[in-house]
Design an enzyme around this catalytic site. Structure first.
Site, mmCIF file in Angstrom:
data_model
loop_
_atom_site.group_PDB
_atom_site.id
_atom_site.type_symbol
_atom_site.label_atom_id
_atom_site.label_comp_id
_atom_site.label_asym_id
_atom_site.label_seq_id
_atom_site.Cartn_x
_atom_site.Cartn_y
_atom_site.Cartn_z
ATOM 1 N N SER A 22 -18.693 -43.771 38.369
ATOM 2 C CA SER A 22 -19.382 -43.893 37.087
ATOM 3 C C SER A 22 -18.352 -44.036 35.962
ATOM 4 O O SER A 22 -17.267 -43.451 36.041
ATOM 5 C CB SER A 22 -20.224 -42.629 36.874
ATOM 6 O OG SER A 22 -21.285 -42.877 35.987
ATOM 7 N N ALA A 57 -15.966 -46.971 29.170
ATOM 8 C CA ALA A 57 -16.381 -47.773 28.024
ATOM 9 C C ALA A 57 -15.182 -48.312 27.253
ATOM 10 O O ALA A 57 -14.366 -47.548 26.734
ATOM 11 C CB ALA A 57 -17.248 -46.929 27.089
ATOM 12 N N TYR A 182 -25.398 -44.226 21.748
ATOM 13 C CA TYR A 182 -24.467 -45.173 21.146
ATOM 14 C C TYR A 182 -25.255 -46.345 20.538
ATOM 15 O O TYR A 182 -26.483 -46.329 20.526
ATOM 16 C CB TYR A 182 -23.406 -45.601 22.177
ATOM 17 C CG TYR A 182 -22.578 -44.403 22.641
ATOM 18 C CD1 TYR A 182 -21.880 -43.632 21.709
ATOM 19 C CD2 TYR A 182 -22.536 -44.016 23.968
ATOM 20 C CE1 TYR A 182 -21.143 -42.517 22.102
ATOM 21 C CE2 TYR A 182 -21.806 -42.896 24.375
ATOM 22 C CZ TYR A 182 -21.109 -42.155 23.434
ATOM 23 O OH TYR A 182 -20.393 -41.050 23.815
ATOM 24 N N ARG A 230 -26.473 -50.078 31.219
ATOM 25 C CA ARG A 230 -26.789 -48.640 31.316
ATOM 26 C C ARG A 230 -27.719 -48.286 30.170
ATOM 27 O O ARG A 230 -27.394 -48.560 29.001
ATOM 28 C CB ARG A 230 -25.518 -47.786 31.268
ATOM 29 C CG ARG A 230 -25.840 -46.293 31.164
ATOM 30 C CD ARG A 230 -24.647 -45.400 31.427
ATOM 31 N NE ARG A 230 -24.445 -45.202 32.863
ATOM 32 C CZ ARG A 230 -23.650 -44.246 33.385
ATOM 33 N NH1 ARG A 230 -22.991 -43.422 32.588
ATOM 34 N NH2 ARG A 230 -23.528 -44.125 34.682
#
Ligand code: FMN
Length: 356
Positions: A22, A57, A182, A230
């Protein structure tokens, strides 16, 4: 016969097993550039047998970094250090993936172990942008500026430019981060979006930012390579985003060219009623999205037991599992899982073969 250790094909990419690492921010970059730590960290997990490594990210714009130490792909000089890592991951038999994102009102923070609070300008912080001028909450109290139409367009172009750089760096599996409060999530959640233009109000308007971003990225990202998103499948909050909303969003993302939904949850607001996490607690989200939107999914969240991971994929509750914190504790989780499940080793570095 293990399903977990059977290959998984998505578009032209085949994972050697259904185990992905992940995305997990390391906050070790300087000016967004990957370094020795990233090569060692991701390289170890590729050698540990994962089929897919989703590198943390990477910010599509400097103002989209969670902290000043995030990875970034807003400039060409950030490509080659990432390419070096991807070459190594591929040489170990793992598919090199990457998440790209913009942190919106949760940007400009100290690292978690330095308190995680918003940074003032004189401490290296920067102004925030978000769909609406609403701060996240007490812990992150800086008020973002409401994005103008031009800023929305520029940010979407930044996602596409980062996708192009990711491809140049050898990324084969791209994930757009639209979860955890986000930027993209803060557009589709009614709790953080109070806009009155075409990007706020109705469901159609709130999902517009993400759908347009996906379409812009898809024009740059090769058709034969997986594009994944995601999402936070629920806000766990009254008046917030729901699983039903996620199913409809997934249908639209599929139509826009998305190949897989990575179903996480939460992060929109600080006072969410998050249930006490237990193993596989987020699995039902992706399971329902998979069944009702007819799209491949990844399950994530407290998946540490190999038997649980095997059951999730063999019962068709998800196509792949993503291992987060357990893979920080054990970079060789896939090799250990193979032992537990009695799968004969046919992967992992041959120089380690006498150990397994
Ligand atoms: C140190 C750390 C960094 C993380 N960074 C990211 C990230 O960059 N992008 C993201 O979508 N999720 C991020 N997450 C969430 C994880 O990807 C994962 O969804 C979460 O930890 C739940 O899975 P787990 O129970 O297996 O750890 C992070 C989690 C941790 C612990």
């Amino acid at each position: 016969m293990s399903t977990l250790f059977s290959p998984f094909q998505l578009k032209s990419v085949t994972l050697r097993n259904r185990i992905g690492i992940s995305p997990m921010c390391q906050y070790q970059a300087s000016e967004g550039i990957a370094g020795d730590w990233h090569l060692m960290h991701y390289g170890a997990r590729a050698a540990g047998g994962a089929g897919l490594i989703i590198v943390e990210a990477a910010a599509v714009a400097a103002n989209g970094r969670i902290t000043p130490h995030d990875l970034g792909l807003w400039a060409d000089w950030q490509i080659e250090p990432l390419a070096q890592i991807n070459r190594f991951l591929k040489a170990q038999g793992a598919v090199p993936g990457l998440q790209i994102g913009h942190a919106g009102r949760k940007a400009s923070c100290a690292r978690p172990w330095e308190g995680g609070a918003h940074l003032a300008a004189d401490a290296g912080g920067w102004p925030l942008i978000a769909p609406s001028a609403l701060p996240f909450g007490e812990a992150l109290s800086k008020v973002p500026a409401e994005m103008t139409g031009q800023q929305i367009c520029e940010t979407q172009m930044a996602f596409a430019a980062a996708a192009g750089r990711a491809r140049q760096a050898g990324v084969e599996w791209l994930e757009i981060n639209a979860a955890h409060g986000y930027l993209a999530h803060s557009f589709y959640s009614p709790l953080s979006n109070r806009r009155t233009d075409g990007y706020g109000g109705s469901f159609d308007n709130r999902v517009r930012f993400l759908l347009e971003t996906v379409k812009t990225v898809r024009q740059v990202w090769p058709e034969q390579l997986p594009l994944t998103v995601r999402i936070s499948a629920t806000d766990w909050a009254d008046g917030g985003w729901t699983l039903e909303d996620s199913v409809e969003l997934a249908r639209r993302l599929k139509a826009a060219g998305v190949d897989l939904i990575d179903a996480s949850a939460g992060g929109a607001v600080p006072d969410a009623a998050v249930p006490a996490p237990k193993p596989g607690f987020q699995v039902p989200f992706g399971e329902r999205i998979r069944a009702e939107a007819g799209i491949a999914t990844a399950a994530v969240g407290l998946i540490a037991d190999p038997m649980l991971a095997e059951a999730i994929v063999s019962k068709g509750r998800a196509d792949i599992v993503l291992i987060g914190r357990e893979s920080l504790r054990d970079p060789h989780w896939p090799l250990h899982a193979a032992q537990t499940l009695g799968v004969r080793q046919s992967f992992g570095p041959p120089q380690y073969s006498r150990a397994w």
